[in-house]
Motif scaffolding. Structure first.
Motif, PDB file in Angstrom:
ATOM      1  N   THR A   1       0.814  -1.216   0.000  1.00 18.88           N
ATOM      2  CA  THR A   1       0.000   0.000   0.000  1.00 18.88           C
ATOM      3  C   THR A   1       0.847   1.266   0.000  1.00 18.88           C
ATOM      4  O   THR A   1       0.317   2.365  -0.205  1.00 18.88           O
ATOM      5  CB  THR A   1      -0.935   0.022   1.221  1.00 18.88           C
ATOM      6  N   SER A   2       2.146   1.114   0.224  1.00 18.75           N
ATOM      7  CA  SER A   2       3.032   2.278   0.176  1.00 18.75           C
ATOM      8  C   SER A   2       4.432   1.831  -0.217  1.00 18.75           C
ATOM      9  O   SER A   2       4.793   0.660  -0.075  1.00 18.75           O
ATOM     10  CB  SER A   2       3.081   2.999   1.534  1.00 18.75           C
TER      11      SER A   2
ATOM     12  N   VAL B   1       2.758  -0.577  -6.320  1.00 19.48           N
ATOM     13  CA  VAL B   1       1.925  -0.153  -5.204  1.00 19.48           C
ATOM     14  C   VAL B   1       0.483  -0.560  -5.508  1.00 19.48           C
ATOM     15  O   VAL B   1       0.083  -0.648  -6.671  1.00 19.48           O
ATOM     16  CB  VAL B   1       2.049   1.374  -4.971  1.00 19.48           C
ATOM     17  N   LYS B   2      -0.269  -0.820  -4.447  1.00 20.99           N
ATOM     18  CA  LYS B   2      -1.664  -1.204  -4.616  1.00 20.99           C
ATOM     19  C   LYS B   2      -2.506   0.015  -4.958  1.00 20.99           C
ATOM     20  O   LYS B   2      -2.199   1.143  -4.578  1.00 20.99           O
ATOM     21  CB  LYS B   2      -2.189  -1.868  -3.343  1.00 20.99           C
TER      22      LYS B   2
ATOM     23  N   ILE C   1       3.896   1.167 -10.975  1.00 22.86           N
ATOM     24  CA  ILE C   1       2.875   0.231 -11.432  1.00 22.86           C
ATOM     25  C   ILE C   1       1.835   0.112 -10.333  1.00 22.86           C
ATOM     26  O   ILE C   1       2.160  -0.262  -9.192  1.00 22.86           O
ATOM     27  CB  ILE C   1       3.487  -1.145 -11.739  1.00 22.86           C
ATOM     28  N   VAL C   2       0.586   0.438 -10.677  1.00 23.18           N
ATOM     29  CA  VAL C   2      -0.496   0.428  -9.699  1.00 23.18           C
ATOM     30  C   VAL C   2      -1.425  -0.749 -10.017  1.00 23.18           C
ATOM     31  O   VAL C   2      -2.035  -0.802 -11.088  1.00 23.18           O
ATOM     32  CB  VAL C   2      -1.291   1.752  -9.724  1.00 23.18           C
ATOM     33  N   SER C   3      -1.498  -1.702  -9.081  1.00 26.01           N
ATOM     34  CA  SER C   3      -2.266  -2.923  -9.295  1.00 26.01           C
ATOM     35  C   SER C   3      -3.533  -2.925  -8.444  1.00 26.01           C
ATOM     36  O   SER C   3      -3.522  -2.407  -7.315  1.00 26.01           O
ATOM     37  CB  SER C   3      -1.411  -4.147  -8.928  1.00 26.01           C
ATOM     38  N   PRO C   4      -4.623  -3.512  -8.955  1.00 30.62           N
ATOM     39  CA  PRO C   4      -5.840  -3.621  -8.131  1.00 30.62           C
ATOM     40  C   PRO C   4      -5.652  -4.567  -6.957  1.00 30.62           C
ATOM     41  O   PRO C   4      -4.756  -5.396  -6.951  1.00 30.62           O
ATOM     42  CB  PRO C   4      -6.888  -4.140  -9.122  1.00 30.62           C
TER      43      PRO C   4
END
Length: 298
Positions: A214-215, A232-233, A295-298
């Protein structure tokens, strides 16, 4: 009295002769006589499974066109077949004569079917990886096949790549694919081949990254971002730790989910939150080559 009766009889015969049988006197012209049938086609050189439309025109001896549908036949259907509408299909190597008949008159045109070895008939589309995680790359490929299933070189033909959904995967002109969203997408290619290009697709699945944090922190040792790729999420935060040497963080390309840029600064930590899934590239414009990716993943 006898003289009058004789005169009336003569006049009656005359009148009957003049009137005839009561017909209108219109003469029906004779039907046009076909003297030749001209057969033509865009090409008479085929490969197996290749088709071409043959045409036939019936004419009188004076050259007048006679409107009449021909009957199509082939002297060698095992080499080249022909449909009722004149579509000729190459079947196997050899020669055949295609005949168009109108009444008792025929016209012909010879066709040659070659083996097709080395001649482009179809294309095969593939990807080095059919499933990739978000943010990763793979290489899409296209190759040619002849009618026998052998290799056919694409040569200098123009190759154009695209995707069915650029929010899931992007692709370069060289076929390099990047997963930028989560889902299934078709990689599409078009290969120039005369008037009708050959097209194909391959399916690609882009997956989320499990256990994304988350960070995360990005530090700047020297003239680099470390790590160069940060995961990061969705909804998470990235902290950019600026050293004494001044840098900036500029998102390029700027996407719908890109956070605001960080202007030139030093000796400070600046956070950015990422509400959208995707791949976000950034750079320091003060120092060329200093690049990074979130990269932001679900």
């Amino acid at each position: 009295m006898k003289t009058l009766m004789r005169f009336a009889a003569v006049m009656g015969v005359v009148l009957l002769a003049a009137c005839g049988d009561g017909s209108s006197g219109v003469t029906t012209p004779p039907a046009p006589v076909v003297s030749r049938v001209e057969v033509s086609a865009a090409t008479t050189a085929l490969t197996p499974s290749q088709t071409v439309q043959f045409s036939a025109v019936a004419r009188t001896s004076s050259g007048t066109i006679v409107s009449s549908a021909p009957v199509w036949t082939s002297t060698a259907p095992a080499i080249a077949s022909v449909s009722a509408s004149g579509i000729v299909t190459g079947v196997a190597a050899g020669s055949a004569t295609i005949r168009a008949t109108v009444g008792s008159v025929s016209g012909t045109l010879d066709v040659t079917v070659t083996s097709g070895a080395g001649v482009l008939a179809t294309i095969v589309v593939d990807a080095q990886d059919r499933t990739i995680p978000l943010g990763q790359l793979t290489q899409a490929t296209v190759s040619g096949r002849d009618a026998l299933g052998g290799t056919a070189a694409l040569g200098t033909r123009a190759v154009t790549w695209s995707t069915s959904n650029a929010s899931i995967a992007t692709i370069t002109s060289a076929g390099v694919v990047t997963g930028v969203g989560v889902g299934t997408v078709n990689l599409q290619v078009s290969v120039a081949d005369g008037a009708t290009p050959k097209t194909g697709t391959v399916q690609l699945i882009v997956t989320s990254i499990p256990n994304a944090p988350t960070s995360a922190d990005v530090v700047m040792p020297g003239l680099t971002f470390s790590p160069a790729e940060t995961i990061v999420k969705q909804g998470g935060t990235v902290r950019f730790v600026f050293p004494a040497l001044a840098h900036n963080v500029i998102w390029d390309p700027r996407l719908a989910g890109s956070p605001t840029d960080i202007n030139t600064t030093s000796n400070v930590t600046v956070s950015r939150t990422f509400p959208s899934v995707g791949v976000f590239q950034f750079k320091c414009t003060l120092h060329p080559g200093m690049d990074g990716t979130v990269i932001v993943s679900p």
